[in-house]
Design a protein around this motif. Structure first.
Motif, PDB file in Angstrom:
ATOM      1  N   MET A  32      35.613  32.934  -0.497  1.00 19.67           N
ATOM      2  CA  MET A  32      35.928  32.581  -1.882  1.00 19.67           C
ATOM      3  C   MET A  32      35.794  33.813  -2.765  1.00 19.67           C
ATOM      4  O   MET A  32      34.831  34.565  -2.648  1.00 19.67           O
ATOM      5  N   LEU A  33      36.759  33.996  -3.676  1.00 17.77           N
ATOM      6  CA  LEU A  33      36.773  35.199  -4.499  1.00 17.77           C
ATOM      7  C   LEU A  33      36.559  34.889  -5.971  1.00 17.77           C
ATOM      8  O   LEU A  33      36.877  35.686  -6.839  1.00 17.77           O
ATOM      9  N   SER A  34      36.019  33.722  -6.306  1.00 17.04           N
ATOM     10  CA  SER A  34      35.793  33.367  -7.697  1.00 17.04           C
ATOM     11  C   SER A  34      34.475  33.913  -8.233  1.00 17.04           C
ATOM     12  O   SER A  34      34.324  34.117  -9.438  1.00 17.04           O
ATOM     13  N   TYR A  35      33.523  34.167  -7.362  1.00 13.83           N
ATOM     14  CA  TYR A  35      32.195  34.599  -7.787  1.00 13.83           C
ATOM     15  C   TYR A  35      32.225  36.001  -8.366  1.00 13.83           C
ATOM     16  O   TYR A  35      32.821  36.914  -7.794  1.00 13.83           O
ATOM     17  N   GLN A  36      31.551  36.193  -9.508  1.00 20.64           N
ATOM     18  CA  GLN A  36      31.357  37.512 -10.090  1.00 20.64           C
ATOM     19  C   GLN A  36      29.896  37.635 -10.500  1.00 20.64           C
ATOM     20  O   GLN A  36      29.382  36.805 -11.246  1.00 20.64           O
ATOM     21  N   HIS A  37      29.265  38.691 -10.039  1.00 19.06           N
ATOM     22  CA  HIS A  37      27.822  38.828 -10.217  1.00 19.06           C
ATOM     23  C   HIS A  37      27.435  39.164 -11.657  1.00 19.06           C
ATOM     24  O   HIS A  37      26.251  39.086 -12.012  1.00 19.06           O
ATOM     25  N   ALA A  38      28.396  39.522 -12.499  1.00 17.36           N
ATOM     26  CA  ALA A  38      28.090  39.870 -13.887  1.00 17.36           C
ATOM     27  C   ALA A  38      27.358  38.740 -14.608  1.00 17.36           C
ATOM     28  O   ALA A  38      26.585  38.978 -15.536  1.00 17.36           O
ATOM     29  N   PHE A  39      27.598  37.494 -14.189  1.00 16.60           N
ATOM     30  CA  PHE A  39      26.937  36.349 -14.810  1.00 16.60           C
ATOM     31  C   PHE A  39      25.462  36.245 -14.406  1.00 16.60           C
ATOM     32  O   PHE A  39      24.691  35.551 -15.066  1.00 16.60           O
ATOM     33  N   HIS A  40      25.081  36.930 -13.315  1.00 16.64           N
ATOM     34  CA  HIS A  40      23.752  36.739 -12.741  1.00 16.64           C
ATOM     35  C   HIS A  40      22.947  38.042 -12.608  1.00 16.64           C
ATOM     36  O   HIS A  40      21.809  38.000 -12.129  1.00 16.64           O
ATOM     37  N   ALA A  41      23.510  39.166 -13.024  1.00 16.74           N
ATOM     38  CA  ALA A  41      22.855  40.463 -12.836  1.00 16.74           C
ATOM     39  C   ALA A  41      21.496  40.505 -13.519  1.00 16.74           C
ATOM     40  O   ALA A  41      21.341  40.061 -14.654  1.00 16.74           O
ATOM     41  N   GLY A  42      20.516  41.028 -12.809  1.00 15.83           N
ATOM     42  CA  GLY A  42      19.177  41.176 -13.365  1.00 15.83           C
ATOM     43  C   GLY A  42      18.342  39.912 -13.351  1.00 15.83           C
ATOM     44  O   GLY A  42      17.261  39.881 -13.948  1.00 15.83           O
ATOM     45  N   ASN A  43      18.815  38.873 -12.654  1.00 15.22           N
ATOM     46  CA  ASN A  43      18.053  37.618 -12.617  1.00 15.22           C
ATOM     47  C   ASN A  43      16.876  37.740 -11.629  1.00 15.22           C
ATOM     48  O   ASN A  43      16.711  38.776 -10.969  1.00 15.22           O
ATOM     49  N   PRO A  44      16.015  36.732 -11.523  1.00 12.93           N
ATOM     50  CA  PRO A  44      14.861  36.849 -10.626  1.00 12.93           C
ATOM     51  C   PRO A  44      15.217  37.153  -9.173  1.00 12.93           C
ATOM     52  O   PRO A  44      14.492  37.897  -8.500  1.00 12.93           O
ATOM     53  N   ALA A  45      16.310  36.589  -8.675  1.00  5.83           N
ATOM     54  CA  ALA A  45      16.717  36.883  -7.295  1.00  5.83           C
ATOM     55  C   ALA A  45      17.072  38.355  -7.138  1.00  5.83           C
ATOM     56  O   ALA A  45      16.773  38.970  -6.103  1.00  5.83           O
ATOM     57  N   ASP A  46      17.717  38.933  -8.156  1.00  8.91           N
ATOM     58  CA  ASP A  46      18.019  40.367  -8.115  1.00  8.91           C
ATOM     59  C   ASP A  46      16.735  41.190  -8.041  1.00  8.91           C
ATOM     60  O   ASP A  46      16.667  42.194  -7.316  1.00  8.91           O
ATOM     61  N   LEU A  47      15.724  40.793  -8.804  1.00  4.14           N
ATOM     62  CA  LEU A  47      14.462  41.541  -8.768  1.00  4.14           C
ATOM     63  C   LEU A  47      13.866  41.537  -7.366  1.00  4.14           C
ATOM     64  O   LEU A  47      13.443  42.583  -6.862  1.00  4.14           O
ATOM     65  N   HIS A  48      13.812  40.371  -6.749  1.00  2.00           N
ATOM     66  CA  HIS A  48      13.269  40.264  -5.389  1.00  2.00           C
ATOM     67  C   HIS A  48      14.044  41.165  -4.433  1.00  2.00           C
ATOM     68  O   HIS A  48      13.471  42.004  -3.732  1.00  2.00           O
ATOM     69  N   LYS A  49      15.337  41.004  -4.449  1.00  2.00           N
ATOM     70  CA  LYS A  49      16.220  41.744  -3.537  1.00  2.00           C
ATOM     71  C   LYS A  49      16.188  43.244  -3.816  1.00  2.00           C
ATOM     72  O   LYS A  49      16.063  44.070  -2.890  1.00  2.00           O
ATOM     73  N   HIS A  50      16.309  43.629  -5.070  1.00  2.63           N
ATOM     74  CA  HIS A  50      16.459  45.047  -5.412  1.00  2.63           C
ATOM     75  C   HIS A  50      15.150  45.823  -5.302  1.00  2.63           C
ATOM     76  O   HIS A  50      15.161  47.007  -4.950  1.00  2.63           O
ATOM     77  N   ILE A  51      14.014  45.188  -5.596  1.00  2.00           N
ATOM     78  CA  ILE A  51      12.741  45.888  -5.414  1.00  2.00           C
ATOM     79  C   ILE A  51      12.521  46.194  -3.937  1.00  2.00           C
ATOM     80  O   ILE A  51      12.168  47.316  -3.564  1.00  2.00           O
ATOM     81  N   VAL A  52      12.752  45.195  -3.080  1.00  3.57           N
ATOM     82  CA  VAL A  52      12.588  45.418  -1.638  1.00  3.57           C
ATOM     83  C   VAL A  52      13.598  46.446  -1.130  1.00  3.57           C
ATOM     84  O   VAL A  52      13.252  47.335  -0.338  1.00  3.57           O
ATOM     85  N   PHE A  53      14.839  46.344  -1.592  1.00  8.65           N
ATOM     86  CA  PHE A  53      15.883  47.283  -1.182  1.00  8.65           C
ATOM     87  C   PHE A  53      15.508  48.714  -1.569  1.00  8.65           C
ATOM     88  O   PHE A  53      15.635  49.651  -0.754  1.00  8.65           O
ATOM     89  N   ALA A  54      15.020  48.911  -2.794  1.00  8.23           N
ATOM     90  CA  ALA A  54      14.630  50.245  -3.244  1.00  8.23           C
ATOM     91  C   ALA A  54      13.450  50.776  -2.428  1.00  8.23           C
ATOM     92  O   ALA A  54      13.412  51.969  -2.067  1.00  8.23           O
ATOM     93  N   GLU A  55      12.497  49.904  -2.136  1.00  6.23           N
ATOM     94  CA  GLU A  55      11.347  50.327  -1.327  1.00  6.23           C
ATOM     95  C   GLU A  55      11.788  50.754   0.076  1.00  6.23           C
ATOM     96  O   GLU A  55      11.298  51.750   0.621  1.00  6.23           O
TER      97      GLU A  55
END
Length: 256
Positions: free
Chosen positions: A1-24
């Motif tokens: 599906m190509l309808s999803y765009q992350h701009a609506f969700h950027a910086g949300n709590p799931a991003d924090l979990h994912k991005h902190i671990v990814f950066a580490e």
């Protein structure tokens, strides 16, 4: 599906979990001089504006990065600060730009994004980096290129899961990738919903050597996405601390 765009969700709590671990993980993997390859199956556009109409419509960043006091001594905090220094204080980087903060000339970055609008935006936002952009299906693209050079690497699998079969796709894809590219560590993100749709995927991936980490969101009361999950297949030595960092740095938002 190509309808999803992350701009609506950027910086949300799931991003924090994912991005902190990814950066580490990226900080850990780049401690040695040996080059690494970083690939992503669902890259998005790489850079978001938290004052955009999309971000303002959902307000999800206000419950995520908006509540966070960035620790500049952490890999995640340092990456956010460096990217905001170039793009402005309301910028929020997706995983491609977070990765670019850590990658060196000896490293390689390959980004897959199939969406007809997000793909060109990703190319624009990643100008001046080492990233190689592929506008193609992420599962097909990563598997076709694997194993790359350098052979040591990290793959981020981060689909929207808007289609229920996406869980089955991930479960089918990961064993194929580990067989073709055994040197890669694979970080898989998934949402925790009341329906428990992720459980079959986890059961299928259980035989692989992996670490699993799940968090809940403080503000959720049984509606929508209740939490965020990560599975790291073929975890590198020392990666356990990468998961604990998410709770240390964002405990005001995330909980076990």
């Amino acid at each position: 599906m190509l309808s999803y765009q992350h701009a609506f969700h950027a910086g949300n709590p799931a991003d924090l979990h994912k991005h902190i671990v990814f950066a580490e993980l990226l900080s850990l993997l780049t401690k040695k001089d040996r080059g690494i390859t970083v690939m992503e199956t669902h890259s998005g556009r790489g850079l978001y504006d938290l004052t955009s109409a999309e971000a303002q419509k959902t307000g999800e960043a206000a419950d995520g990065v908006g509540k966070l006091s960035l620790d500049l001594d952490t890999p995640y905090g340092a990456a956010i600060r460096a990217i905001r220094a170039r793009h402005g204080e309301t910028a929020y980087p997706g995983s491609p730009l977070i990765a670019s903060h850590f990658l060196r000339p000896q490293d390689r970055q390959l980004l897959m994004e199939l969406h007809p609008a997000e793909g060109p935006a990703l190319k624009h936002n990643m100008k001046g980096t080492i990233a190689e952009i592929h506008q193609r299906d992420g599962y097909e693209g990563v598997l076709a290129i694997a194993p790359p050079t350098p052979r040591k690497g990290l793959v981020l699998i981060d689909p929207s899961y808007e289609v229920k079969t996406e869980y089955d796709q991930v479960a089918d894809f990961v064993p194929k990738l580990t067989k073709k590219w055994p040197e890669a560590s694979i970080l898989i993100w998934y949402p925790i919903l009341a329906a428990g749709r992720h459980e079959g995927m986890i059961e299928t991936l259980a035989p692989l050597s992996s670490v699993r980490h799940e968090v809940r969101f403080h503000y959720k009361e049984g509606k929508g996405m209740l939490g965020s999950g990560l599975i790291l297949v073929n975890p590198p030595f020392g990666s356990e601390a990468c998961f604990e960092a998410a709770l240390t740095q964002a405990g005001i938002i995330l909980k076990k």
